[in-house]
Design a protein around this motif. Structure first.
Motif, PDB file in Angstrom:
ATOM      1  N   ASP A 113       0.847  -1.198   0.000  1.00  0.00           N
ATOM      2  CA  ASP A 113       0.000   0.000   0.000  1.00  0.00           C
ATOM      3  C   ASP A 113       0.877   1.240   0.000  1.00  0.00           C
ATOM      4  O   ASP A 113       1.926   1.273   0.652  1.00  0.00           O
ATOM      5  CB  ASP A 113      -0.903   0.043   1.232  1.00  0.00           C
ATOM      6  N   MET A 114       0.433   2.262  -0.733  1.00  0.00           N
ATOM      7  CA  MET A 114       1.094   3.565  -0.738  1.00  0.00           C
ATOM      8  C   MET A 114       0.106   4.560  -0.149  1.00  0.00           C
ATOM      9  O   MET A 114      -1.057   4.567  -0.529  1.00  0.00           O
ATOM     10  CB  MET A 114       1.458   3.983  -2.162  1.00  0.00           C
TER      11      MET A 114
ATOM     12  N   VAL B  44       0.133  -3.476  -5.985  1.00  0.00           N
ATOM     13  CA  VAL B  44       0.293  -2.165  -5.359  1.00  0.00           C
ATOM     14  C   VAL B  44      -1.021  -1.397  -5.397  1.00  0.00           C
ATOM     15  O   VAL B  44      -1.713  -1.363  -6.417  1.00  0.00           O
ATOM     16  CB  VAL B  44       1.404  -1.362  -6.074  1.00  0.00           C
ATOM     17  N   LYS B  45      -1.352  -0.787  -4.249  1.00  0.00           N
ATOM     18  CA  LYS B  45      -2.587  -0.002  -4.135  1.00  0.00           C
ATOM     19  C   LYS B  45      -2.232   1.394  -3.638  1.00  0.00           C
ATOM     20  O   LYS B  45      -1.511   1.546  -2.655  1.00  0.00           O
ATOM     21  CB  LYS B  45      -3.533  -0.667  -3.142  1.00  0.00           C
ATOM     22  N   ASN B  46      -2.739   2.407  -4.336  1.00  0.00           N
ATOM     23  CA  ASN B  46      -2.594   3.781  -3.875  1.00  0.00           C
ATOM     24  C   ASN B  46      -3.799   4.077  -2.986  1.00  0.00           C
ATOM     25  O   ASN B  46      -4.902   4.319  -3.472  1.00  0.00           O
ATOM     26  CB  ASN B  46      -2.532   4.764  -5.045  1.00  0.00           C
TER      27      ASN B  46
ATOM     28  N   LYS C  55      -5.117   0.618  -8.417  1.00  0.00           N
ATOM     29  CA  LYS C  55      -4.339  -0.569  -8.070  1.00  0.00           C
ATOM     30  C   LYS C  55      -3.584  -0.992  -9.318  1.00  0.00           C
ATOM     31  O   LYS C  55      -4.043  -0.759 -10.437  1.00  0.00           O
ATOM     32  CB  LYS C  55      -5.258  -1.712  -7.628  1.00  0.00           C
ATOM     33  N   GLY C  56      -2.444  -1.631  -9.118  1.00  0.00           N
ATOM     34  CA  GLY C  56      -1.680  -2.099 -10.268  1.00  0.00           C
ATOM     35  C   GLY C  56      -0.695  -3.171  -9.862  1.00  0.00           C
ATOM     36  O   GLY C  56      -0.498  -3.437  -8.674  1.00  0.00           O
ATOM     37  N   GLY C  57      -0.083  -3.776 -10.843  1.00  0.00           N
ATOM     38  CA  GLY C  57       0.864  -4.838 -10.579  1.00  0.00           C
ATOM     39  C   GLY C  57       2.176  -4.621 -11.286  1.00  0.00           C
ATOM     40  O   GLY C  57       2.240  -3.981 -12.337  1.00  0.00           O
ATOM     41  N   LEU C  58       3.233  -5.138 -10.674  1.00  0.00           N
ATOM     42  CA  LEU C  58       4.564  -5.075 -11.225  1.00  0.00           C
ATOM     43  C   LEU C  58       5.209  -6.435 -10.963  1.00  0.00           C
ATOM     44  O   LEU C  58       5.199  -6.907  -9.823  1.00  0.00           O
ATOM     45  CB  LEU C  58       5.336  -3.953 -10.517  1.00  0.00           C
ATOM     46  N   VAL C  59       5.725  -7.096 -11.992  1.00  0.00           N
ATOM     47  CA  VAL C  59       6.355  -8.410 -11.849  1.00  0.00           C
ATOM     48  C   VAL C  59       7.857  -8.221 -11.973  1.00  0.00           C
ATOM     49  O   VAL C  59       8.345  -7.652 -12.956  1.00  0.00           O
ATOM     50  CB  VAL C  59       5.832  -9.402 -12.913  1.00  0.00           C
TER      51      VAL C  59
END
Length: 162
Positions: free
Chosen positions: A57-58, A81-83, A127-131
């Motif tokens: 979380d950010m 990741v969630k803002n 929300k988003g993702g990073l691999v």
């Protein structure tokens, strides 16, 4: 009809530039210099190789939760990741020197857009993702490089163990 089509096409241009990988102002950062600065940090991972997902979380308190993460060398991780804030935030993986250099650029060009595989920019509530594949033991830093955020303490570390 022709005017409506022209307006529609012009409104799509900013999105097309981002989708094409435009990074809006990183002159001097070529693929070779990026590769060199990423040594020891890892590389973009393949979704099929993901062994686990880590939620991050950010927030507007200028913190990542969690700010300390542990992975194993050779592991490919999906960061979900969630803002959670009301401000834009981003998560950028790198070594501390690279992050500080990039933060300096962001202060000079605060509206630049990111499209690198080690970066994820999110608007409030997104929300988003990073691999990411961590290829060797050591420490990988991460930070929010929006002007003022890193300086306010929005940083974290991934400890990569054997």
């Amino acid at each position: 009809m022709k005017t409506t089509l022209s307006v529609l096409m012009l409104s799509l241009l900013p999105g097309l530039a981002l989708a094409a990988g435009e990074h809006g102002g990183h002159e001097g950062h070529n693929a070779a210099s990026m590769q060199q600065s990423m040594h020891g940090v890892g590389r973009s991972g393949q979704p099929a190789e993901v062994s686990r997902t880590i939620a991050v979380d950010m927030g507007d308190d200028m913190r990542f939760t969690p700010a300390a993460i542990e992975v194993k060398a050779g592991e490919t991780v999906r960061f979900f990741v969630k803002n959670a804030g009301k401000l834009n935030h981003e998560l950028v993986l790198g070594n501390l020197a690279m992050l500080k250099e990039h933060a300096d650029m962001m202060r000079e060009m605060p509206n630049m857009q990111h499209a690198e595989p080690n970066m994820l920019s999110l608007k409030p509530g997104q929300k988003g993702g990073l691999v990411w594949h961590f290829d060797q033991a050591g420490t990988v830093d991460f930070a929010c490089l929006i002007p003022g955020h890193m300086e306010a303490g929005m940083t974290g570390q991934v400890k990569v163990t054997q």
